[in-house]
Design a protein around this motif. Structure first.
Motif, mmCIF file in Angstrom:
data_model
loop_
_atom_site.group_PDB
_atom_site.id
_atom_site.type_symbol
_atom_site.label_atom_id
_atom_site.label_comp_id
_atom_site.label_asym_id
_atom_site.label_seq_id
_atom_site.Cartn_x
_atom_site.Cartn_y
_atom_site.Cartn_z
ATOM 1 N N ALA A 1 0.761 -1.228 -0.288
ATOM 2 C CA ALA A 1 -0.234 0.027 0.077
ATOM 3 C C ALA A 1 0.882 1.268 -0.055
ATOM 4 C CB ALA A 1 -0.947 0.187 1.299
ATOM 5 N N LEU A 2 2.240 1.319 0.092
ATOM 6 C CA LEU A 2 3.113 2.472 0.276
ATOM 7 C C LEU A 2 3.103 3.001 -1.283
ATOM 8 C CD1 LEU A 2 6.457 1.197 1.901
ATOM 9 C CD2 LEU A 2 4.772 2.900 2.795
ATOM 10 N N ALA A 3 2.980 4.171 -1.193
ATOM 11 C CA ALA A 3 3.054 5.351 -2.252
ATOM 12 C C ALA A 3 4.438 4.848 -3.132
ATOM 13 C CB ALA A 3 2.775 6.757 -1.958
ATOM 14 N N PRO A 4 4.223 5.224 -4.432
ATOM 15 C CA PRO A 4 5.517 4.881 -5.420
ATOM 16 C C PRO A 4 6.591 5.841 -5.078
ATOM 17 C CG PRO A 4 3.453 5.404 -6.686
ATOM 18 C CD PRO A 4 3.105 5.535 -5.092
ATOM 19 N N LEU B 1 -8.359 5.163 13.430
ATOM 20 C CA LEU B 1 -9.045 4.792 12.238
ATOM 21 C C LEU B 1 -9.408 3.401 12.035
ATOM 22 C CD1 LEU B 1 -6.292 6.625 9.979
ATOM 23 C CD2 LEU B 1 -8.474 7.686 10.865
ATOM 24 N N ARG B 2 -10.479 3.157 11.115
ATOM 25 C CA ARG B 2 -10.945 1.915 10.839
ATOM 26 C C ARG B 2 -11.084 1.571 9.405
ATOM 27 N NH1 ARG B 2 -15.753 0.071 10.357
ATOM 28 N NH2 ARG B 2 -16.762 1.790 11.157
ATOM 29 N N ASP B 3 -10.710 0.373 8.769
ATOM 30 C CA ASP B 3 -10.872 0.262 7.507
ATOM 31 C C ASP B 3 -12.067 -0.682 7.264
ATOM 32 O OD1 ASP B 3 -10.802 -0.528 4.819
ATOM 33 O OD2 ASP B 3 -8.827 -0.887 5.134
ATOM 34 N N PRO B 4 -13.186 -0.063 6.612
ATOM 35 C CA PRO B 4 -14.535 -0.819 6.576
ATOM 36 C C PRO B 4 -14.275 -2.258 5.893
ATOM 37 C CG PRO B 4 -14.603 1.466 5.619
ATOM 38 C CD PRO B 4 -13.215 1.242 5.948
ATOM 39 N N ASP B 5 -13.047 -2.398 5.111
ATOM 40 C CA ASP B 5 -12.881 -3.551 4.357
ATOM 41 C C ASP B 5 -12.295 -4.541 5.288
ATOM 42 O OD1 ASP B 5 -14.242 -2.629 2.256
ATOM 43 O OD2 ASP B 5 -12.580 -1.527 1.213
ATOM 44 N N GLY B 6 -11.927 -4.031 6.469
ATOM 45 C CA GLY B 6 -11.025 -5.022 7.036
ATOM 46 C C GLY B 6 -9.652 -4.913 7.199
ATOM 47 N N PRO B 7 -8.950 -5.962 7.777
ATOM 48 C CA PRO B 7 -7.256 -5.833 7.675
ATOM 49 C C PRO B 7 -6.705 -5.905 6.315
ATOM 50 C CG PRO B 7 -8.347 -7.748 8.856
ATOM 51 C CD PRO B 7 -9.276 -7.193 8.306
ATOM 52 N N GLY B 8 -5.400 -5.569 6.129
ATOM 53 C CA GLY B 8 -4.731 -5.936 4.989
ATOM 54 C C GLY B 8 -3.881 -4.606 4.402
ATOM 55 N N LEU B 9 -4.418 -3.377 4.800
ATOM 56 C CA LEU B 9 -3.767 -2.162 4.168
ATOM 57 C C LEU B 9 -2.545 -2.107 4.727
ATOM 58 C CD1 LEU B 9 -4.286 0.374 2.450
ATOM 59 C CD2 LEU B 9 -4.637 1.536 4.803
ATOM 60 N N LEU B 10 -2.108 -2.184 5.795
ATOM 61 C CA LEU B 10 -0.649 -2.407 6.447
ATOM 62 C C LEU B 10 -0.749 -3.459 7.383
ATOM 63 C CD1 LEU B 10 -0.056 1.502 7.371
ATOM 64 C CD2 LEU B 10 1.193 0.165 5.550
ATOM 65 N N ASP B 11 0.580 -4.034 7.456
ATOM 66 C CA ASP B 11 0.682 -5.254 8.309
ATOM 67 C C ASP B 11 1.768 -4.560 9.371
ATOM 68 O OD1 ASP B 11 0.492 -7.713 9.493
ATOM 69 O OD2 ASP B 11 2.288 -8.284 8.468
ATOM 70 N N ARG B 12 2.832 -3.925 8.891
ATOM 71 C CA ARG B 12 3.759 -3.470 9.842
ATOM 72 C C ARG B 12 3.345 -2.153 10.408
ATOM 73 N NH1 ARG B 12 4.878 -6.332 5.981
ATOM 74 N NH2 ARG B 12 6.507 -8.134 6.436
ATOM 75 N N ALA C 1 0.468 10.916 6.390
ATOM 76 C CA ALA C 1 -0.188 9.466 6.276
ATOM 77 C C ALA C 1 -0.602 9.334 4.906
ATOM 78 C CB ALA C 1 -0.804 9.059 7.595
ATOM 79 N N ILE C 2 -1.496 9.770 4.414
ATOM 80 C CA ILE C 2 -2.212 9.750 3.121
ATOM 81 C C ILE C 2 -1.226 9.836 2.009
ATOM 82 C CG2 ILE C 2 -4.123 10.606 1.395
ATOM 83 C CD1 ILE C 2 -5.815 11.134 4.136
ATOM 84 N N ASP C 3 -0.213 10.794 2.329
ATOM 85 C CA ASP C 3 0.694 11.074 1.067
ATOM 86 C C ASP C 3 1.471 9.603 0.879
ATOM 87 O OD1 ASP C 3 2.320 12.589 -0.791
ATOM 88 O OD2 ASP C 3 3.789 12.491 0.791
ATOM 89 N N LEU C 4 1.960 8.891 2.111
ATOM 90 C CA LEU C 4 2.778 7.733 2.308
ATOM 91 C C LEU C 4 1.781 6.425 1.843
ATOM 92 C CD1 LEU C 4 5.012 8.533 5.011
ATOM 93 C CD2 LEU C 4 5.677 7.801 2.745
ATOM 94 N N VAL C 5 0.676 6.654 2.470
ATOM 95 C CA VAL C 5 -0.156 5.375 2.129
ATOM 96 C C VAL C 5 -1.777 5.895 1.630
ATOM 97 C CG1 VAL C 5 -1.265 3.319 3.310
ATOM 98 C CG2 VAL C 5 0.873 4.074 3.961
ATOM 99 N N PRO C 6 -1.824 5.983 0.298
ATOM 100 C CA PRO C 6 -3.325 6.608 -0.442
ATOM 101 C C PRO C 6 -4.355 6.033 0.243
ATOM 102 C CG PRO C 6 -1.413 6.516 -1.946
ATOM 103 C CD PRO C 6 -0.768 5.782 -0.766
ATOM 104 N N GLY C 7 -4.261 4.690 0.304
ATOM 105 C CA GLY C 7 -5.307 4.107 0.787
ATOM 106 C C GLY C 7 -5.997 4.405 2.337
ATOM 107 N N ILE C 8 -5.215 5.240 3.097
ATOM 108 C CA ILE C 8 -5.695 5.591 4.344
ATOM 109 C C ILE C 8 -6.702 6.857 4.018
ATOM 110 C CG2 ILE C 8 -5.113 7.109 6.171
ATOM 111 C CD1 ILE C 8 -2.431 5.562 6.326
ATOM 112 N N ASP C 9 -6.832 7.201 2.758
ATOM 113 C CA ASP C 9 -7.900 8.116 2.500
ATOM 114 C C ASP C 9 -9.340 7.663 2.746
ATOM 115 O OD1 ASP C 9 -8.325 10.668 1.290
ATOM 116 O OD2 ASP C 9 -8.707 9.918 -0.781
ATOM 117 N N GLU C 10 -9.369 6.334 2.574
ATOM 118 C CA GLU C 10 -10.796 5.667 2.650
ATOM 119 C C GLU C 10 -11.126 5.156 3.941
ATOM 120 O OE1 GLU C 10 -12.693 5.362 0.093
ATOM 121 O OE2 GLU C 10 -11.221 6.117 -1.388
ATOM 122 N N LEU C 11 -10.315 5.398 4.934
ATOM 123 C CA LEU C 11 -10.597 4.785 6.343
ATOM 124 C C LEU C 11 -11.571 5.818 7.211
ATOM 125 C CD1 LEU C 11 -6.955 3.528 7.543
ATOM 126 C CD2 LEU C 11 -8.741 2.567 6.041
#
Ligand code: GLY
Length: 367
Positions: free
Chosen positions: A138-141, A239-250, A294-304
């Protein structure tokens, strides 16, 4: 407020430090009462329920803090047995930590961080951005550099706090909430107990101050007998991901913040470091900066989903190293405070270290 009998020890503060000390002291045969000024579950800026729960002596290592590092490494090594002894699930996850950099300045800073860790004999593996993204897709390029600290983990401070409370009560600790200690009761240079805001005196053989960021308050002590503890404000988001775990593990750390995954789709994003006394406000700027980075580094955080914003006060001390052990000025007074950014990590050993002092097994906490 009534206590069943004159306790051997009165502990001021029912955070993870106070409860840990009380639990270990009762296990050694002492009668212990814990006095907590806040009503149960009432948010007041205490660090324990707000903390993110990083167990990160390697990531937190800094220049000139060898004693703190050694304490932190011992605490990290003690965590598996500590969490197993507590029995309840305290959210201990051996997930490791990634430190990431964007841009040339942050990459150069990360190189210095790696050099510091090498000079301290610590293990932190330099990763190419592609390797970092293989670990955390999930890390940004535009991540430019990364360090992998495989031994820095995390736990859930709220679960830890609940488990310590349960363990302490089961072992026989008496816990009183809404018990606001205003000063120590003293006879000459000896602490003989505590006095509450309602005028009640609770006599005790020894008094432990484990009042976190409030440990530096007067307590009726002369200036030279107080400790230099100050509140260091941290704003944090849950924060909570409505899709469950998996966006970041570490655990992910970056300049100005960190994201701690709980492993179940919940994340803690923290934290500001502010010298603003006991200011409990959550500010637009604080929240904005944490989310922006955080969103800059992991864009998926936007959806949490933002479940909570909170403020906690770290008990800061001038050398960042906890103050553990007997007061040099007041007999019967023992300090267990100043854990600053490391209260959850050091919870695994603080109780034992301070209980050894209370029983006389150790004259002082070993450096
Ligand atoms: N332990 C991380 C913090 O205090 O923000």
């Amino acid at each position: 407020m009534t206590t069943t009998s004159r306790p051997d020890v009165a502990v001021i503060g029912a955070g993870v430090v106070g409860l840990g000390v009380a639990w270990r002291a009762v296990q050694r045969g002492l009668r212990v009462v814990v006095l907590e000024r806040a009503a149960l579950g009432q948010p007041d800026g205490a660090a324990s329920p707000v903390a993110a729960g990083m167990l990160a002596p390697v990531s937190e290592a800094d220049v000139g803090e060898r004693a703190l590092l050694d304490l932190g490494l011992r605490a990290a090594a003690a965590w598996p047995a500590f969490s197993a002894e507590l029995g309840d699930d305290v959210g201990y996850r051996t997930c490791g930590t990634l430190l990431v950099a964007r841009g040339a300045d942050e990459a150069a800073a990360l190189e210095r961080e790696q050099a510091l860790r090498e000079s301290l004999g610590l293990h932190a593996e330099r990763l190419l951005p592609s390797a970092a993204r293989r670990l955390e897709p999930a890390l940004a390029p535009h991540v430019r550099a990364a360090l992998h600290v495989a031994d820095d983990h995390a736990a859930d401070p709220r679960r830890l706090h609940a488990a310590l409370r349960t363990a302490a009560l089961a072992a026989g600790v008496e816990i009183h909430t809404g018990a606001d200690v205003t000063r120590l009761a003293r006879e000459g240079t000896r602490a003989t107990g505590v006095v509450l805001a309602d005028g009640t005196t609770i006599e005790a053989g020894q008094v432990v101050v484990a009042a976190g960021a409030w440990s530096g308050t007067e307590l009726g002590l002369p200036q030279d007998a107080r400790v230099p503890v100050r509140p260091v404000k941290g704003q944090i988001l849950r924060l909570r991901d409505p899709d469950g775990p998996g966006l970041l593990d570490r655990v992910l750390r970056f300049e100005g913040g960190y994201v701690v995954p709980r492993g179940d789709g919940r994340y803690v994003l923290g934290a500001t470091m502010e010298e603003r006394g006991f200011d409990t406000t959550v500010t637009a700027g604080g929240v904005y900066e944490l989310l922006r980075d955080a969103i800059d580094l992991v864009p998926g955080i936007d959806e949490l989903v933002i479940e909570e914003t909170a403020v906690g006060f770290r008990p800061g001390v001038p050398d960042n190293t906890p103050i553990l052990g007997r007061s040099a000025q007041v007999d019967g007074l023992v300090w267990a405070t100043g854990h600053h950014r490391n209260g959850i990590l050091l919870a695994s050993i603080t109780g034992d270290l301070v209980a050894d002092v209370l029983t006389g097994t150790a004259a002082e906490v070993p450096a």
